[in-house]
Design a protein around this motif. Sequence first.
Motif, PDB file in Angstrom:
ATOM      1  N   ALA A   1     -24.684  -2.332   9.498  1.00  0.00           N
ATOM      2  CA  ALA A   1     -24.176  -1.262  10.088  1.00  0.00           C
ATOM      3  C   ALA A   1     -22.562  -1.445   9.567  1.00  0.00           C
ATOM      4  CB  ALA A   1     -24.205  -1.382  11.342  1.00  0.00           C
ATOM      5  N   ARG A   2     -21.807  -0.709   9.174  1.00  0.00           N
ATOM      6  CA  ARG A   2     -20.494  -0.775   8.623  1.00  0.00           C
ATOM      7  C   ARG A   2     -19.559  -0.927   9.678  1.00  0.00           C
ATOM      8  NH1 ARG A   2     -17.505   4.352   5.211  1.00  0.00           N
ATOM      9  NH2 ARG A   2     -15.542   3.332   5.129  1.00  0.00           N
ATOM     10  N   ARG A   3     -18.496  -1.921   9.386  1.00  0.00           N
ATOM     11  CA  ARG A   3     -17.425  -2.235  10.357  1.00  0.00           C
ATOM     12  C   ARG A   3     -16.114  -2.152   9.644  1.00  0.00           C
ATOM     13  NH1 ARG A   3     -20.867  -1.121  13.073  1.00  0.00           N
ATOM     14  NH2 ARG A   3     -21.827  -2.087  14.980  1.00  0.00           N
ATOM     15  N   ASP A   4     -15.181  -1.405   9.944  1.00  0.00           N
ATOM     16  CA  ASP A   4     -13.971  -0.933   8.865  1.00  0.00           C
ATOM     17  C   ASP A   4     -12.803  -1.369   9.926  1.00  0.00           C
ATOM     18  OD1 ASP A   4     -14.450   1.482   6.422  1.00  0.00           O
ATOM     19  OD2 ASP A   4     -15.469  -0.552   6.949  1.00  0.00           O
ATOM     20  N   ILE A   5     -11.570  -2.092   9.652  1.00  0.00           N
ATOM     21  CA  ILE A   5     -10.379  -2.073  10.159  1.00  0.00           C
ATOM     22  C   ILE A   5      -9.476  -1.531   8.914  1.00  0.00           C
ATOM     23  CG2 ILE A   5      -8.588  -3.614  11.097  1.00  0.00           C
ATOM     24  CD1 ILE A   5     -10.827  -5.541  11.972  1.00  0.00           C
ATOM     25  N   GLU A   6      -8.791  -0.312   9.424  1.00  0.00           N
ATOM     26  CA  GLU A   6      -7.954   0.150   8.382  1.00  0.00           C
ATOM     27  C   GLU A   6      -6.423  -0.174   9.023  1.00  0.00           C
ATOM     28  OE1 GLU A   6      -8.670   4.202   7.470  1.00  0.00           O
ATOM     29  OE2 GLU A   6      -6.517   4.557   6.607  1.00  0.00           O
ATOM     30  N   GLN A   7      -5.571  -0.592   8.488  1.00  0.00           N
ATOM     31  CA  GLN A   7      -4.110  -0.797   8.797  1.00  0.00           C
ATOM     32  C   GLN A   7      -3.120   0.139   7.864  1.00  0.00           C
ATOM     33  OE1 GLN A   7      -2.933  -4.846   9.736  1.00  0.00           O
ATOM     34  NE2 GLN A   7      -4.952  -5.165   8.673  1.00  0.00           N
ATOM     35  N   ASP A   8      -2.395   1.020   8.386  1.00  0.00           N
ATOM     36  CA  ASP A   8      -1.435   1.859   7.821  1.00  0.00           C
ATOM     37  C   ASP A   8      -0.222   1.500   8.115  1.00  0.00           C
ATOM     38  OD1 ASP A   8      -4.152   3.571   8.370  1.00  0.00           O
ATOM     39  OD2 ASP A   8      -3.755   4.035   6.611  1.00  0.00           O
ATOM     40  N   ILE A   9       0.825   1.658   7.159  1.00  0.00           N
ATOM     41  CA  ILE A   9       2.353   1.370   7.163  1.00  0.00           C
ATOM     42  C   ILE A   9       2.931   2.427   6.547  1.00  0.00           C
ATOM     43  CG2 ILE A   9       4.350  -0.246   6.820  1.00  0.00           C
ATOM     44  CD1 ILE A   9       2.444  -2.579   6.859  1.00  0.00           C
ATOM     45  N   PHE A  10       3.835   3.028   7.246  1.00  0.00           N
ATOM     46  CA  PHE A  10       4.645   4.116   6.644  1.00  0.00           C
ATOM     47  C   PHE A  10       6.220   3.873   7.014  1.00  0.00           C
ATOM     48  CE2 PHE A  10       5.455   8.140   5.346  1.00  0.00           C
ATOM     49  CZ  PHE A  10       6.423   8.841   5.725  1.00  0.00           C
ATOM     50  N   CYS A  11       6.971   3.854   6.075  1.00  0.00           N
ATOM     51  CA  CYS A  11       8.367   3.618   5.953  1.00  0.00           C
ATOM     52  C   CYS A  11       9.147   4.873   5.405  1.00  0.00           C
ATOM     53  CB  CYS A  11       8.602   2.195   5.564  1.00  0.00           C
ATOM     54  SG  CYS A  11      10.517   2.098   5.605  1.00  0.00           S
ATOM     55  N   GLN A  12      10.158   5.354   5.968  1.00  0.00           N
ATOM     56  CA  GLN A  12      10.661   6.358   5.446  1.00  0.00           C
ATOM     57  C   GLN A  12      12.230   6.418   5.846  1.00  0.00           C
ATOM     58  OE1 GLN A  12       9.580  11.019   5.443  1.00  0.00           O
ATOM     59  NE2 GLN A  12      10.794  10.661   7.432  1.00  0.00           N
ATOM     60  N   ILE A  13      13.285   6.830   4.622  1.00  0.00           N
ATOM     61  CA  ILE A  13      14.484   6.757   5.015  1.00  0.00           C
ATOM     62  C   ILE A  13      15.098   8.226   4.378  1.00  0.00           C
ATOM     63  CG2 ILE A  13      16.925   5.828   4.369  1.00  0.00           C
ATOM     64  CD1 ILE A  13      15.701   3.223   4.082  1.00  0.00           C
ATOM     65  N   THR A  14      15.766   8.716   5.149  1.00  0.00           N
ATOM     66  CA  THR A  14      16.234  10.166   4.985  1.00  0.00           C
ATOM     67  C   THR A  14      17.676  10.257   5.119  1.00  0.00           C
ATOM     68  OG1 THR A  14      16.066  10.924   7.097  1.00  0.00           O
ATOM     69  CG2 THR A  14      13.981  11.329   5.807  1.00  0.00           C
ATOM     70  N   LYS A  15      18.340  11.043   4.027  1.00  0.00           N
ATOM     71  CA  LYS A  15      19.716  11.280   4.086  1.00  0.00           C
ATOM     72  C   LYS A  15      20.018  12.640   4.095  1.00  0.00           C
ATOM     73  CE  LYS A  15      24.228  11.001   2.918  1.00  0.00           C
ATOM     74  NZ  LYS A  15      25.037  11.092   4.017  1.00  0.00           N
ATOM     75  N   PRO A  16      20.754  13.417   5.247  1.00  0.00           N
ATOM     76  CA  PRO A  16      20.934  14.690   5.248  1.00  0.00           C
ATOM     77  C   PRO A  16      21.928  14.989   3.952  1.00  0.00           C
ATOM     78  CG  PRO A  16      20.950  13.869   7.178  1.00  0.00           C
ATOM     79  CD  PRO A  16      21.038  12.737   6.453  1.00  0.00           C
ATOM     80  N   LEU A  17      21.941  16.196   3.333  1.00  0.00           N
ATOM     81  CA  LEU A  17      22.827  16.721   2.259  1.00  0.00           C
ATOM     82  C   LEU A  17      23.076  18.001   2.525  1.00  0.00           C
ATOM     83  CD1 LEU A  17      20.663  15.652  -0.837  1.00  0.00           C
ATOM     84  CD2 LEU A  17      22.703  14.335   0.184  1.00  0.00           C
ATOM     85  N   PRO A  18      24.403  18.497   1.892  1.00  0.00           N
ATOM     86  CA  PRO A  18      24.807  19.837   2.216  1.00  0.00           C
ATOM     87  C   PRO A  18      23.801  21.074   2.074  1.00  0.00           C
ATOM     88  CG  PRO A  18      26.712  18.616   1.075  1.00  0.00           C
ATOM     89  CD  PRO A  18      25.152  17.764   0.938  1.00  0.00           C
ATOM     90  N   HIS A  19      24.097  22.223   2.395  1.00  0.00           N
ATOM     91  CA  HIS A  19      23.084  23.314   1.978  1.00  0.00           C
ATOM     92  C   HIS A  19      21.715  23.076   2.461  1.00  0.00           C
ATOM     93  CE1 HIS A  19      26.653  24.545  -0.239  1.00  0.00           C
ATOM     94  NE2 HIS A  19      26.568  23.388  -1.143  1.00  0.00           N
ATOM     95  N   ASN A  20      21.533  22.427   3.755  1.00  0.00           N
ATOM     96  CA  ASN A  20      20.436  22.389   4.281  1.00  0.00           C
ATOM     97  C   ASN A  20      19.373  21.622   3.543  1.00  0.00           C
ATOM     98  OD1 ASN A  20      20.902  23.789   6.693  1.00  0.00           O
ATOM     99  ND2 ASN A  20      20.449  25.725   5.670  1.00  0.00           N
ATOM    100  N   LEU A  21      19.838  20.727   2.696  1.00  0.00           N
ATOM    101  CA  LEU A  21      18.943  19.950   1.765  1.00  0.00           C
ATOM    102  C   LEU A  21      18.938  18.493   2.588  1.00  0.00           C
ATOM    103  CD1 LEU A  21      20.619  20.462  -1.514  1.00  0.00           C
ATOM    104  CD2 LEU A  21      18.204  21.340  -0.640  1.00  0.00           C
ATOM    105  N   ASN A  22      17.715  17.691   2.301  1.00  0.00           N
ATOM    106  CA  ASN A  22      17.496  16.518   2.853  1.00  0.00           C
ATOM    107  C   ASN A  22      16.721  15.607   1.748  1.00  0.00           C
ATOM    108  OD1 ASN A  22      17.404  15.167   5.474  1.00  0.00           O
ATOM    109  ND2 ASN A  22      15.335  14.996   5.165  1.00  0.00           N
ATOM    110  N   LEU A  23      17.089  14.513   1.527  1.00  0.00           N
ATOM    111  CA  LEU A  23      16.578  13.482   0.672  1.00  0.00           C
ATOM    112  C   LEU A  23      15.881  12.426   1.248  1.00  0.00           C
ATOM    113  CD1 LEU A  23      16.476  12.694  -2.630  1.00  0.00           C
ATOM    114  CD2 LEU A  23      18.470  11.364  -2.281  1.00  0.00           C
ATOM    115  N   ALA A  24      14.533  12.105   1.069  1.00  0.00           N
ATOM    116  CA  ALA A  24      13.893  11.094   1.561  1.00  0.00           C
ATOM    117  C   ALA A  24      13.038  10.214   0.387  1.00  0.00           C
ATOM    118  CB  ALA A  24      12.508  11.865   2.403  1.00  0.00           C
TER     119      ALA A  24
END
Length: 554
Positions: free
Chosen positions: A501-524
């Motif tokens: 029988a299969r046994r899994d352990i999945e680890q997930d890391i998510f990192c995000q840096i965002t910068k608001p810009l003029p004209h409703n723009l967003n850089l990530a």
Amino acid sequence: MHSQWLPTIPPCNSHVQRRPLLAAIFMVVVMLVWFPVCSLAQQADAEVLVAEGILALEAKQFDEARAFFARAISLDPGHGRAYYYLARCHLAQGRSDLAIAPLTTLHQLRPNDLDATYQLGIAHFALRADEKAAPLLEEVFQREPSRKDLGFAVGVLRYQKKDYDGAVAALASNRSSDPDIQQLVMFYRGLALGILGLSDQAQAELISAQRVQPNSPITGASVRIQEALTAAATRMPDTQRLHVQLAVGGYYDDNVAVNPRTSSDVVAETLRARTTQSPGFVTSARGDYSWYRNGPIESTVAYSYYQTVNTNSGVGAFDIQDHLGALSGVYRGTLGSIPYEIGGQYSYDYMLLGLKGFLSRHTLTFPAAFVPPAVTLPALGRMENLTTVLYRYQRKDFYAEPGNSDLRFAPESRDAFNSMLGVLQAFRFRQDQYILRLGYQHDVEAASGSSFAYSGDRIQAGVQVVLPWYDLNLRLDYEVHWRAYNHVQGIFLDNTGELSARRDIEQDIFCQITKPLPHNLNLALQYQGVLNSSNIPVYAYSKNVVTTLLTWSY
């Protein structure tokens, strides 16, 4: 004197004594003639009923067809074609278990008939009754090895018995016009050759058959990008009904094909030879419209489009395109002094892999969010809370699965119903300048294939901070998912070389840096890391994706 020469005249009642004898003789003659005639008539009637049943079967009127064949059998219990088509009726409805009885009778009536032997063997094979299927199919294989798809079935049975040389020989002799069966033949030949140590041949076989067992983790990174795009959208005033979001970007993925990690497993090492690294482009479009608003009730329709393009042509078959439509509704109110929001959403998405249908999902989601009273903590100040309880029910249908075209491989199908219940607690500080998230989820995957049914537990942790420089927003998420599969794997070996029988352990890391810009723009700028540990080496893998996105919101 002459009276003794006179003929003796019998008494009149002697004719009466002969009548019972004549009647008995007449009845015997009638029986000898009548019963064969009746039998022939019944056989003719049975033949008519079978013909009518075949017409009903071709029209997919299965209930009527079964009734015709059953009546034919009652009139002529030795009618082989009636048993054969009755079994065909059950097989057409996916009931291989009900086909066993008529096929067993057919085999008893015609023990030397290869077709009867083959059909009974295939029915047992479909039910994974390998011990019953093997001698029947081997008998047919010895006498007619070129029979369509027979080499495939015999090869799989020999593979299960660890007769790898015999499996390769049988699979090599297979004759089939079905492309799905041909792909499965290459897949099993690759496994057998790999175990025999013929790594070069195994590599070619497995790469040719890679679409037989497509790796679902290849879509995980894209799903997280989509979720982050939605979460990063600039929030418009509540009076605005229409929201639109467009995004473009680039990424680098070091394991597009989800190759296994280094191990001593021959099959896993063979798969590692595939091309898997690639930069690429990503585009996304999303729109939602609040079509109904009335007091505390609001309903919204939404559509989203998502596309990735790998610039490395070696992994072009893993380009992802996803279309999603959703209808949701919420009700907002207060319970005493506690604000709450309850809702429901139905969504359907269709995902393509390499411009071929890969996955469709029907999802029902029922969230309930509460805002408990705020508390004041020493040194940390005022802490506000947000508690969300979520139930999700999802139906997943994978295309080009072996079990979709061949019931014998239903245990390898990943089509599933997934039920998930979870709770997420958010701790909010300084008007959401700092947010800490903790959560737990329990899910059950009721897969149609026994190899993919599991029960899982997931722990979530995350932090979101508005940094004091340039209005940068930092988000960090960590998840760990324990999955205990319910049944012994039928194909891939574990670390000890056994089926378990299969046994899994999945680890997930998510990192995000965002910068608001003029004209409703967003850089990530995003980073995603996945580390999946498994006792089955083929399923152990790691994956790193770096993405840059420019998003415009209206």
